[in-house]
Design a protein around this motif. Sequence first.
Motif, PDB file in Angstrom:
ATOM      1  N   ALA A  26       0.146   5.502  -2.794  1.00 31.49           N
ATOM      2  CA  ALA A  26      -0.363   6.719  -2.167  1.00 31.49           C
ATOM      3  C   ALA A  26       0.678   7.325  -1.231  1.00 31.49           C
ATOM      4  O   ALA A  26       0.848   8.551  -1.194  1.00 31.49           O
ATOM      5  CB  ALA A  26      -1.651   6.423  -1.410  1.00 31.49           C
ATOM      6  N   GLN A  27       1.378   6.488  -0.506  1.00 33.86           N
ATOM      7  CA  GLN A  27       2.413   6.983   0.396  1.00 33.86           C
ATOM      8  C   GLN A  27       3.543   7.650  -0.390  1.00 33.86           C
ATOM      9  O   GLN A  27       4.026   8.717  -0.004  1.00 33.86           O
ATOM     10  CB  GLN A  27       2.958   5.834   1.243  1.00 33.86           C
ATOM     11  CG  GLN A  27       1.948   5.315   2.246  1.00 33.86           C
ATOM     12  CD  GLN A  27       2.379   4.012   2.902  1.00 33.86           C
ATOM     13  OE1 GLN A  27       3.134   3.233   2.317  1.00 33.86           O
ATOM     14  NE2 GLN A  27       1.894   3.770   4.104  1.00 33.86           N
ATOM     15  N   ILE A  28       3.930   7.036  -1.480  1.00 36.25           N
ATOM     16  CA  ILE A  28       4.990   7.614  -2.323  1.00 36.25           C
ATOM     17  C   ILE A  28       4.534   8.945  -2.902  1.00 36.25           C
ATOM     18  O   ILE A  28       5.273   9.930  -2.890  1.00 36.25           O
ATOM     19  CB  ILE A  28       5.404   6.625  -3.432  1.00 36.25           C
ATOM     20  CG1 ILE A  28       6.116   5.421  -2.819  1.00 36.25           C
ATOM     21  CG2 ILE A  28       6.283   7.311  -4.476  1.00 36.25           C
ATOM     22  CD1 ILE A  28       6.323   4.257  -3.767  1.00 36.25           C
ATOM     23  N   LEU A  29       3.307   8.982  -3.413  1.00 39.54           N
ATOM     24  CA  LEU A  29       2.774  10.219  -3.978  1.00 39.54           C
ATOM     25  C   LEU A  29       2.686  11.322  -2.932  1.00 39.54           C
ATOM     26  O   LEU A  29       2.955  12.492  -3.222  1.00 39.54           O
ATOM     27  CB  LEU A  29       1.402   9.963  -4.614  1.00 39.54           C
ATOM     28  CG  LEU A  29       1.442   9.133  -5.900  1.00 39.54           C
ATOM     29  CD1 LEU A  29       0.054   8.621  -6.250  1.00 39.54           C
ATOM     30  CD2 LEU A  29       2.033   9.937  -7.041  1.00 39.54           C
ATOM     31  N   THR A  30       2.338  10.953  -1.711  1.00 38.78           N
ATOM     32  CA  THR A  30       2.282  11.932  -0.626  1.00 38.78           C
ATOM     33  C   THR A  30       3.662  12.510  -0.369  1.00 38.78           C
ATOM     34  O   THR A  30       3.819  13.727  -0.221  1.00 38.78           O
ATOM     35  CB  THR A  30       1.723  11.287   0.664  1.00 38.78           C
ATOM     36  OG1 THR A  30       0.399  10.807   0.405  1.00 38.78           O
ATOM     37  CG2 THR A  30       1.688  12.279   1.802  1.00 38.78           C
ATOM     38  N   LEU A  31       4.660  11.643  -0.332  1.00 38.77           N
ATOM     39  CA  LEU A  31       6.029  12.114  -0.125  1.00 38.77           C
ATOM     40  C   LEU A  31       6.483  13.049  -1.243  1.00 38.77           C
ATOM     41  O   LEU A  31       7.245  13.986  -0.999  1.00 38.77           O
ATOM     42  CB  LEU A  31       6.980  10.923  -0.024  1.00 38.77           C
ATOM     43  CG  LEU A  31       6.849  10.058   1.225  1.00 38.77           C
ATOM     44  CD1 LEU A  31       7.736   8.819   1.102  1.00 38.77           C
ATOM     45  CD2 LEU A  31       7.175  10.846   2.480  1.00 38.77           C
ATOM     46  N   LYS A  32       6.005  12.794  -2.443  1.00 35.97           N
ATOM     47  CA  LYS A  32       6.369  13.630  -3.588  1.00 35.97           C
ATOM     48  C   LYS A  32       5.543  14.907  -3.661  1.00 35.97           C
ATOM     49  O   LYS A  32       5.784  15.759  -4.512  1.00 35.97           O
ATOM     50  CB  LYS A  32       6.189  12.823  -4.883  1.00 35.97           C
ATOM     51  CG  LYS A  32       7.195  11.698  -5.031  1.00 35.97           C
ATOM     52  CD  LYS A  32       6.870  10.771  -6.184  1.00 35.97           C
ATOM     53  CE  LYS A  32       6.811  11.435  -7.519  1.00 35.97           C
ATOM     54  NZ  LYS A  32       6.562  10.484  -8.626  1.00 35.97           N
ATOM     55  N   GLY A  33       4.538  15.027  -2.783  1.00 38.98           N
ATOM     56  CA  GLY A  33       3.695  16.226  -2.785  1.00 38.98           C
ATOM     57  C   GLY A  33       2.528  16.168  -3.750  1.00 38.98           C
ATOM     58  O   GLY A  33       1.840  17.164  -3.952  1.00 38.98           O
TER      59      GLY A  33
END
Length: 112
Positions: A26-33
């Motif tokens: 989820a954190q990675i996806l958030t960073l990717k937008g």
Amino acid sequence: MTNNVNAIKSCIVQKQTVEDLLIREAQILTLKGEIEEARLRYFRAFYLSVIELYEKAQKEYETQKDMKNEFYENKYKNIVRYFEERLSKIGGTLDKEKFDSFKKVNTLISPI
């Protein structure tokens, strides 16, 4: 005996839970937008945490209903706080009342 604490620490392997991996995704996806996908991962991690708490309360306080519910409710508040903090940053909200007591969760999922 060794005095090298760093060498000892590097030998210790921490086991990551499924919840930990979902939160990291989820954190990675958030960073990717990719906010909607991130929300879905956080929700899934939240549900798994609720199930894990339910099972732990069931096991530890099998014959003590009052203690089981008190234990569940106290720990549930921490879970909600943790996930609300993260979801608020990406515009997500929890349906926290749906799972706020052992009895409510028990009606949704019974012990296997």
